[in-house]
Design a protein around this motif. Sequence first.
Motif, PDB file in Angstrom:
ATOM      1  N   LYS A  48      36.144  26.989  41.477  1.00  0.00           N
ATOM      2  CA  LYS A  48      35.848  27.278  40.077  1.00  0.00           C
ATOM      3  C   LYS A  48      36.090  28.761  39.834  1.00  0.00           C
ATOM      4  O   LYS A  48      35.977  29.576  40.759  1.00  0.00           O
ATOM      5  CB  LYS A  48      34.399  26.923  39.726  1.00  0.00           C
ATOM      6  CG  LYS A  48      34.060  25.452  39.883  1.00  0.00           C
ATOM      7  CD  LYS A  48      32.599  25.170  39.583  1.00  0.00           C
ATOM      8  CE  LYS A  48      32.278  23.697  39.854  1.00  0.00           C
ATOM      9  NZ  LYS A  48      30.849  23.380  39.572  1.00  0.00           N
ATOM     10  N   THR A  49      36.404  29.121  38.612  1.00  0.00           N
ATOM     11  CA  THR A  49      36.600  30.526  38.285  1.00  0.00           C
ATOM     12  C   THR A  49      36.074  30.809  36.891  1.00  0.00           C
ATOM     13  O   THR A  49      35.933  29.902  36.061  1.00  0.00           O
ATOM     14  CB  THR A  49      38.080  30.927  38.413  1.00  0.00           C
ATOM     15  OG1 THR A  49      38.188  32.351  38.378  1.00  0.00           O
ATOM     16  CG2 THR A  49      38.926  30.343  37.285  1.00  0.00           C
ATOM     17  N   LEU A  50      35.797  32.089  36.638  1.00  0.00           N
ATOM     18  CA  LEU A  50      35.316  32.548  35.344  1.00  0.00           C
ATOM     19  C   LEU A  50      36.419  33.338  34.661  1.00  0.00           C
ATOM     20  O   LEU A  50      36.970  34.278  35.250  1.00  0.00           O
ATOM     21  CB  LEU A  50      34.084  33.445  35.532  1.00  0.00           C
ATOM     22  CG  LEU A  50      33.516  34.073  34.257  1.00  0.00           C
ATOM     23  CD1 LEU A  50      32.754  33.027  33.445  1.00  0.00           C
ATOM     24  CD2 LEU A  50      32.599  35.251  34.598  1.00  0.00           C
ATOM     25  N   VAL A  51      36.745  32.967  33.432  1.00  0.00           N
ATOM     26  CA  VAL A  51      37.809  33.635  32.683  1.00  0.00           C
ATOM     27  C   VAL A  51      37.362  33.846  31.243  1.00  0.00           C
ATOM     28  O   VAL A  51      36.368  33.267  30.789  1.00  0.00           O
ATOM     29  CB  VAL A  51      39.124  32.805  32.685  1.00  0.00           C
ATOM     30  CG1 VAL A  51      39.723  32.730  34.079  1.00  0.00           C
ATOM     31  CG2 VAL A  51      38.881  31.407  32.125  1.00  0.00           C
ATOM     32  N   ALA A  52      38.100  34.680  30.532  1.00  0.00           N
ATOM     33  CA  ALA A  52      37.915  34.763  29.086  1.00  0.00           C
ATOM     34  C   ALA A  52      38.401  33.460  28.469  1.00  0.00           C
ATOM     35  O   ALA A  52      39.388  32.865  28.930  1.00  0.00           O
ATOM     36  CB  ALA A  52      38.700  35.947  28.529  1.00  0.00           C
ATOM     37  N   ALA A  53      37.713  33.016  27.430  1.00  0.00           N
ATOM     38  CA  ALA A  53      38.091  31.746  26.804  1.00  0.00           C
ATOM     39  C   ALA A  53      39.534  31.770  26.336  1.00  0.00           C
ATOM     40  O   ALA A  53      40.233  30.748  26.382  1.00  0.00           O
ATOM     41  CB  ALA A  53      37.150  31.441  25.642  1.00  0.00           C
ATOM     42  N   GLY A  54      40.014  32.931  25.900  1.00  0.00           N
ATOM     43  CA  GLY A  54      41.392  33.046  25.441  1.00  0.00           C
ATOM     44  C   GLY A  54      42.420  32.881  26.535  1.00  0.00           C
ATOM     45  O   GLY A  54      43.620  32.759  26.255  1.00  0.00           O
TER      46      GLY A  54
END
Length: 361
Positions: A137-143
């Motif tokens: 899993k990773t965390l990114v900006a929604a854009g």
Amino acid sequence: MSQQVRGVVARKQGAPVEVTGIVVPDPGPGEAVVRIQACGVCHTDLHYREGGINDEFPFLLGHEAAGVVESVGDGVTDLAEGDFVVLNWRAVCGVCRACRRGRPWYCFDTHNARQPMTLTNGTPLSPALGIGAFAEKTLVAAGQCTKVDPGVPPEVAGLLGCGVMAGIGAAINTGQVGRGDTVAVIGCGGVGGAAIAGARLAGAREVIAVDIDDAKLAKAVELGATQRINAKRAEPVEAIRGLTGGHGADVVIDAVGRPETFEQAFYARDLAGTVVLVGVPTPDMRLELPLVDVFSRGGAVRSSWYGDCLPGRDFPMLVDLYRQDRLPLGAFVSETIGLGEVEAAFAKMRHGEVLRSVVLF
């Protein structure tokens, strides 16, 4: 509540990567957590490991990915849990001078997630291209999430996140290949192969593949090349001219990014033709050209950053073309591998054995 998952980390320059525990925080405002389904092994990841991008170790590698949105933070209105997305590293801001002029593909203020992912001991990680997708899993900006048709295999869709989009965009967006054009592509790896596919998609009459590897040249023909030149056996500029009536190609794409290949591209184009640099040079490389030749040959010399793409526009379009059997994205997947095989995939990449190894989760 934060989650602990497995990810591929480069701890120091040149050292083998390792699979280790990483901590992914809950998404904050404007952020999303994505469960990764597939991620391609790209040269850029190897550049990070070798310290060729910057020295902000440790890196969480991987960026050419597709997956499913698991959760979103406050203020995110255009994504929802369960959306199938391709990750991109150009989340445009919408307010910079490029965006205001209607050229968001040149956005000067693209953004990433604000919160860091960390090692289990709390050490912050630098995610490759703001993504870090060699992880469960990773965390990114929604854009950075672009929704596409969920019927496409993730190992195919994820390729649009970097190399394939860079090559197709170099031909269509940057080089503006048109119907009836002649095109030459120097370097027939993943990006060069995609440039060939893009040129054919745009209606090029002739597409000339140039490489030093016969296996890559054979794959280039599968992707749409009409002629091939092995640069070990023929001088590329002369050979390209010989295949274009002595004139040179209308568009020449350098997918290698070395001074010698750029010079070949520069002189292999027709008068008033276009040179596109999409191969990534290293900071130490220098180029010398007679300025009078730059002036007298006319035309355009362009660099192509991420294929000058706009993910929200281009990714769904290319997925549709794949589903219509008009774009052979599956041909770029040389093998699928597990998370622990990334280091071996780097070795295969170095030896030119694959177009893309893709990690499947």
